[in-house]
Write a protein that holds these residues in place. Structure first.
Motif, PDB file in Angstrom:
ATOM      1  N   UNK A  81       2.743   0.819   6.281  1.00 45.68           N
ATOM      2  CA  UNK A  81       1.755   1.834   5.887  1.00 45.68           C
ATOM      3  C   UNK A  81       2.307   3.264   5.916  1.00 45.68           C
ATOM      4  N   UNK A  82       3.630   3.414   5.996  1.00 41.20           N
ATOM      5  CA  UNK A  82       4.204   4.767   6.052  1.00 41.20           C
ATOM      6  C   UNK A  82       3.762   5.664   4.902  1.00 41.20           C
ATOM      7  N   UNK A  83       3.793   5.187   3.643  1.00 42.63           N
ATOM      8  CA  UNK A  83       3.351   6.061   2.545  1.00 42.63           C
ATOM      9  C   UNK A  83       1.900   6.498   2.679  1.00 42.63           C
ATOM     10  N   UNK A  84       1.048   5.602   3.177  1.00 39.30           N
ATOM     11  CA  UNK A  84      -0.355   5.969   3.394  1.00 39.30           C
ATOM     12  C   UNK A  84      -0.465   7.042   4.463  1.00 39.30           C
ATOM     13  N   UNK A 186     -10.133   2.605   1.575  1.00 38.13           N
ATOM     14  CA  UNK A 186     -10.691   1.278   1.287  1.00 38.13           C
ATOM     15  C   UNK A 186      -9.703   0.498   0.423  1.00 38.13           C
ATOM     16  N   UNK A 187      -9.712  -0.826   0.526  1.00 40.44           N
ATOM     17  CA  UNK A 187      -8.807  -1.628  -0.299  1.00 40.44           C
ATOM     18  C   UNK A 187      -9.157  -1.522  -1.780  1.00 40.44           C
ATOM     19  N   UNK A 188      -8.134  -1.545  -2.613  1.00 39.04           N
ATOM     20  CA  UNK A 188      -8.317  -1.712  -4.058  1.00 39.04           C
ATOM     21  C   UNK A 188      -8.029  -3.170  -4.401  1.00 39.04           C
ATOM     22  N   UNK A 189      -8.180  -3.513  -5.669  1.00 33.80           N
ATOM     23  CA  UNK A 189      -8.151  -4.934  -6.054  1.00 33.80           C
ATOM     24  C   UNK A 189      -6.812  -5.616  -5.778  1.00 33.80           C
ATOM     25  N   UNK A 229      -3.505   4.775  -4.204  1.00 33.76           N
ATOM     26  CA  UNK A 229      -2.137   4.660  -3.682  1.00 33.76           C
ATOM     27  C   UNK A 229      -1.730   3.200  -3.759  1.00 33.76           C
ATOM     28  N   UNK A 230      -0.690   2.913  -4.536  1.00 37.91           N
ATOM     29  CA  UNK A 230      -0.242   1.533  -4.727  1.00 37.91           C
ATOM     30  C   UNK A 230       1.273   1.462  -4.581  1.00 37.91           C
ATOM     31  N   UNK A 265       1.889  -6.181  -1.387  1.00 35.06           N
ATOM     32  CA  UNK A 265       1.385  -5.014  -2.102  1.00 35.06           C
ATOM     33  C   UNK A 265       0.309  -4.322  -1.282  1.00 35.06           C
ATOM     34  N   UNK A 266       0.441  -3.026  -1.139  1.00 35.37           N
ATOM     35  CA  UNK A 266      -0.598  -2.186  -0.547  1.00 35.37           C
ATOM     36  C   UNK A 266      -1.237  -1.415  -1.695  1.00 35.37           C
ATOM     37  N   UNK A 267      -2.519  -1.615  -1.905  1.00 40.98           N
ATOM     38  CA  UNK A 267      -3.239  -1.005  -3.018  1.00 40.98           C
ATOM     39  C   UNK A 267      -4.554  -0.468  -2.449  1.00 40.98           C
ATOM     40  N   UNK A 268      -4.666   0.841  -2.368  1.00 38.56           N
ATOM     41  CA  UNK A 268      -5.782   1.455  -1.642  1.00 38.56           C
ATOM     42  C   UNK A 268      -6.392   2.602  -2.439  1.00 38.56           C
TER      43      UNK A 268
END
Length: 276
Positions: A81-84, A186-189, A229-230, A265-268
């Motif tokens: 989660x560093x980029x977040x 919040x999570x994205x798809x 943010x993806x 994948x982190x998609x938020x």
């Protein structure tokens, strides 16, 4: 001489005493040298030796275990989660931050590393999460508490984080300083889609949406910005079991040993709300 975790917590609370109120009667509190926290009506709480304060007025049984929070700590420490966290630190304003539903505190602790001049406060209803936060991260003020009976004065915080956690928008607005921000994640798809595809292939759980959450946020604040943010990160084999342990998705998988993931994948969505 190095201060104990309890002494650090007491010191930080004393410096920031104006933030806190009694969650029972909402009067201002005094933080004594021994760590006793008391209000004029003699309601009292104690800073624990582990370096946190429990403001709960009655015990609550959490569905989250110590093992879950420690797995979450390991996942966040892996850099997933560093980029977040970098983006959240860049979006934050002012000097007083509150992380609501902070869990084991890793997000707030890493944000504070990028904002060393700020004061960080984390609150969670789950005592096991706050115990883990105090174990892993010294510096922020960790509180077991319920935002429905908040231990904070109105207008105490410049930035309120709500990261992959339930929200209390009325309380957020009460706690926010003029010109402050509420930042909800919040999570994205596509969030953790590699795990979702293997765990819930061909079922309705393979895909989901947070449109209702976004709409509710938009209704709650005067001005709202939304950022997406993806990114995709490699995932080592030893981290996969911890990922399964920390997310509710993994709790319902019978064949955990058959899950093979080499990247995730982190998609938020980052929702930024302000009140005029």
């Amino acid at each position: 001489m190095m201060l104990s975790k309890k002494a650090v917590c007491i010191q930080n609370m004393q410096v920031n005493q104006a933030i806190f109120i009694c969650p029972i009667c909402t009067q201002s509190i005094t933080i004594e040298e021994n760590g006793k926290v008391i209000c004029p009506s003699n309601h009292s709480f104690d800073v624990a030796k582990q370096g946190y304060i429990n403001f709960m007025t009655k015990p609550v049984q959490s569905m989250y275990s110590r093992e879950l929070f420690e797995a979450r700590h390991d996942i966040i420490s892996s850099g997933l989660y560093n980029p977040l966290q970098e983006r959240l630190a860049a979006l934050a304003v002012g000097t007083h931050f509150l992380d609501t539903g902070c869990g084991e505190g890793s997000h707030l602790a890493r944000i504070m590393m990028q904002k060393p001049e700020a004061i960080g406060v984390g609150i969670d209803i789950a005592k096991e999460g706050i115990l883990a936060a105090a174990k892993f991260h010294v510096g922020p003020i960790w509180c077991v508490g319920d935002l429905a009976k908040s231990p904070y004065h109105e207008g105490s915080f410049d930035t309120i984080f709500n990261i992959l956690s339930p929200a209390n928008y009325d309380e957020f607005k009460r706690l926010l300083k003029p010109g402050g921000k509420v930042i909800k994640v919040v999570p994205q798809e596509g969030y953790l889609k590699e795990l979702r595809q293997q765990a819930f292939a061909d079922s309705e759980k393979e895909n989901y949406t947070n449109n209702q959450t976004v709409e509710r946020f938009q209704e709650s604040f005067d001005t709202v910005k939304i950022e997406r943010l993806t990114y995709t990160m490699p995932l080592s084999a030893d981290v996969v079991p911890k990922l399964l342990q920390m997310t509710p998705m993994g709790w319902h998988i019978a064949n955990k040993d058959e899950i093979v993931i080499t990247e995730i994948t982190v998609d938020l969505n980052i929702l930024i709300g302000c009140v005029k």
